[in-house]
Write an enzyme that holds these catalytic residues in place. Structure first.
Site, PDB file in Angstrom:
ATOM      1  N   LYS A   1      41.014  18.578  55.200  1.00  0.00           N
ATOM      2  CA  LYS A   1      40.440  17.865  56.345  1.00  0.00           C
ATOM      3  C   LYS A   1      40.576  16.355  56.168  1.00  0.00           C
ATOM      4  O   LYS A   1      40.883  15.647  57.119  1.00  0.00           O
ATOM      5  CB  LYS A   1      38.976  18.269  56.548  1.00  0.00           C
ATOM      6  CG  LYS A   1      38.837  19.660  57.162  1.00  0.00           C
ATOM      7  CD  LYS A   1      37.397  20.094  57.231  1.00  0.00           C
ATOM      8  CE  LYS A   1      37.279  21.486  57.856  1.00  0.00           C
ATOM      9  NZ  LYS A   1      35.908  22.015  57.759  1.00  0.00           N
TER      10      LYS A   1
ATOM     11  N   LYS B   1      50.627  30.072  61.048  1.00  0.00           N
ATOM     12  CA  LYS B   1      49.252  30.532  61.266  1.00  0.00           C
ATOM     13  C   LYS B   1      48.713  29.891  62.552  1.00  0.00           C
ATOM     14  O   LYS B   1      48.913  28.695  62.778  1.00  0.00           O
ATOM     15  CB  LYS B   1      48.383  30.091  60.083  1.00  0.00           C
ATOM     16  CG  LYS B   1      46.902  30.358  60.301  1.00  0.00           C
ATOM     17  CD  LYS B   1      46.024  29.666  59.267  1.00  0.00           C
ATOM     18  CE  LYS B   1      44.585  29.955  59.536  1.00  0.00           C
ATOM     19  NZ  LYS B   1      43.659  29.007  59.830  1.00  0.00           N
TER      20      LYS B   1
ATOM     21  N   LYS C   1      44.010  25.526  65.680  1.00  0.00           N
ATOM     22  CA  LYS C   1      43.885  24.363  66.569  1.00  0.00           C
ATOM     23  C   LYS C   1      44.655  23.174  66.015  1.00  0.00           C
ATOM     24  O   LYS C   1      45.267  22.429  66.752  1.00  0.00           O
ATOM     25  CB  LYS C   1      42.410  23.966  66.716  1.00  0.00           C
ATOM     26  CG  LYS C   1      41.666  24.796  67.718  1.00  0.00           C
ATOM     27  CD  LYS C   1      40.257  24.279  67.900  1.00  0.00           C
ATOM     28  CE  LYS C   1      39.398  24.471  66.674  1.00  0.00           C
ATOM     29  NZ  LYS C   1      38.921  25.831  66.435  1.00  0.00           N
TER      30      LYS C   1
HETATM   31  P1  ADP Z   1      41.148  26.727  63.540  1.00  0.00           P
HETATM   32  O1  ADP Z   1      42.066  26.961  62.372  1.00  0.00           O
HETATM   33  O2  ADP Z   1      41.834  26.983  64.830  1.00  0.00           O
HETATM   34  O3  ADP Z   1      40.484  25.361  63.489  1.00  0.00           O
HETATM   35  P2  ADP Z   1      38.616  27.690  62.564  1.00  0.00           P
HETATM   36  O4  ADP Z   1      38.930  27.087  61.238  1.00  0.00           O
HETATM   37  O5  ADP Z   1      37.573  27.034  63.412  1.00  0.00           O
HETATM   38  O6  ADP Z   1      39.982  27.790  63.406  1.00  0.00           O
HETATM   39  O7  ADP Z   1      38.277  29.217  62.327  1.00  0.00           O
HETATM   40  C1  ADP Z   1      37.167  29.920  62.828  1.00  0.00           C
HETATM   41  C2  ADP Z   1      37.228  31.351  62.322  1.00  0.00           C
HETATM   42  O8  ADP Z   1      38.401  32.014  62.811  1.00  0.00           O
HETATM   43  C3  ADP Z   1      37.283  31.453  60.793  1.00  0.00           C
HETATM   44  O9  ADP Z   1      36.532  32.579  60.369  1.00  0.00           O
HETATM   45  C4  ADP Z   1      38.752  31.663  60.527  1.00  0.00           C
HETATM   46  O10 ADP Z   1      38.971  32.361  59.317  1.00  0.00           O
HETATM   47  C5  ADP Z   1      39.204  32.477  61.736  1.00  0.00           C
HETATM   48  N1  ADP Z   1      40.610  32.174  62.045  1.00  0.00           N
HETATM   49  C6  ADP Z   1      41.106  31.013  62.526  1.00  0.00           C
HETATM   50  N2  ADP Z   1      42.437  31.072  62.702  1.00  0.00           N
HETATM   51  C7  ADP Z   1      42.816  32.315  62.302  1.00  0.00           C
HETATM   52  C8  ADP Z   1      44.070  33.010  62.242  1.00  0.00           C
HETATM   53  N3  ADP Z   1      45.205  32.426  62.632  1.00  0.00           N
HETATM   54  N4  ADP Z   1      44.088  34.269  61.782  1.00  0.00           N
HETATM   55  C9  ADP Z   1      42.929  34.880  61.396  1.00  0.00           C
HETATM   56  N5  ADP Z   1      41.714  34.288  61.425  1.00  0.00           N
HETATM   57  C10 ADP Z   1      41.646  33.023  61.871  1.00  0.00           C
END
Ligand code: ADP
Ligand code: TRP
Length: 321
Positions: free
Chosen positions: A110, A190, A193
């Protein structure tokens, strides 16, 4: 069996969030006593927009209910509605070695992405440990990216128990569903966001279906066989289609004669149909704003009751009472 998880209110729910976090949470509410919350304190480590935070919390609450969270089964609340979590976070921070937090990838990633290196961001895993330990949670369903935070939680719990007696807090287990641990995004990386490759769950039909047309493919001609390994279309289609429909698409890839445009169209249909029940529930919940407030208030009251019990035990163990 107590199951707990939290999601940050940090933007539109996408397909990765759904399969990685939301769907397992909804399924597990049938299995044990579920505690699910909106991690608004955590969101403050990366967001400084009061109106935006308020709006995101509301949207995520609606998303949870739309995706099948049942307030009659699960205790559903906003993290900040139980401020007791901060007291436990403080107590945990007094046994948590700085070196444990310095190892956290999430913090380093981050900061590398430009998020301010505040104390809150650094101490994020301690607050997360408090979220989990405050409710004597046994199982914590999360995506793979949260695994290290769960390890930190367990390390802190062990240290607290060593210092103040076994049973001061309960050791939790992470639940990580391997088959959907990493949902791919439109570019094959992957879905996240931060990679701008997400497929939202909710929104208008045309722009959402159009997004799927943007999936990156190779230049294999229509009539030629197409690679199945590493195919973004197939990886996403597998999530939404029946096993039979998926097998048909795999066979068509191997045989050739069907173009990527047609595969994408079929994927768009499957995706749209898959989320139809959630969309309908979302419309119903949105039409009744009082319902969301009521659910969150009731959830907060139940969560606080439980938190008070655990906190009283911990305060006693450490000598605060
Ligand atoms: P982002 O990566 O879009 O910012 P977050 O970190 O806010 O998403 O993730 C929120 C939840 O969704 C977490 O439990 C995370 O492990 C799950 N998650 C996010 N992206 C994925 C993905 N591509 N595949 C599986 N789980 C995901
Ligand atoms: N850190 C988690 C995420 O970004 C959200 C979260 C906060 C959480 N507290 C938690 C998840 C406790 C599980 C348990 O997705």
């Amino acid at each position: 069996m107590r199951i707990l998880t939290g999601l940050q209110p940090s933007g539109k729910l996408h397909v990765g969030n759904y399969f990685g976090a939301m769907e397992p949470a909804v399924r597990l509410q049938e299995v044990g006593e579920a505690f699910y919350f909106i991690a608004d304190y955590h969101a403050m480590t990366s967001m400084r927009d009061p109106a935006g935070l308020r709006a995101n919390v509301r949207e995520l609450a609606i998303d949870f209910l739309a995706c099948g969270l049942d307030p009659a089964r699960a205790v559903f609340f906003r993290q900040s509605a139980v401020p007791e979590v901060n007291e436990l976070a403080w107590i945990l921070s007094t046994v948590c070695p700085v070196s444990l937090l310095e190892k956290c990838h999430s913090y380093k990633d981050k900061v590398a992405k430009g998020i301010a290196a505040t104390h809150g961001l650094f101490a994020y895993p301690v607050l997360m440990a408090a979220d989990i330990l405050l409710y004597d949670s046994n199982q914590v369903p999360v995506g793979r990216d949260q695994k290290q935070h769960l390890e930190v939680t367990r390390d802190i719990a062990v240290k607290l128990n060593e210092a103040f007696g076994e049973g001061t807090v309960v050791l939790p287990e992470p639940i990580i569903r391997e088959d959907t641990a990493v949902v791919v995004g439109l570019d094959g990386q992957k879905m996240s966001k931060s990679y701008h490759n997400t497929l939202p769950i909710f929104g208008e039909e045309k722009p959402l279906k159009k997004l799927l047309m943007k999936i990156v493919t190779d230049s294999t001609p229509v009539e030629a066989p197409k690679p199945t390994a590493g195919s973004t279309i197939l990886a996403l289609y597998k999530l939404f289609a029946s096993p039979a429909a998926y097998a048909v698409m795999v066979a068509e890839h191997e045989r050739g004669g069907v173009g990527y445009g047609e595969f994408k169209k079929r994927l768009a249909e499957a995706y749209w149909d898959f989320f139809a029940p959630m969309r309908a529930r979302r419309a119903a919940v949105t039409a009744d704003p009082g319902y969301v407030d009521e659910v969150l208030e009731l959830g907060a009251a139940r969560a606080r009751e439980e938190a008070a019990k655990v906190l009283a035990r911990v305060r006693r163990a450490v000598g605060l009472t």
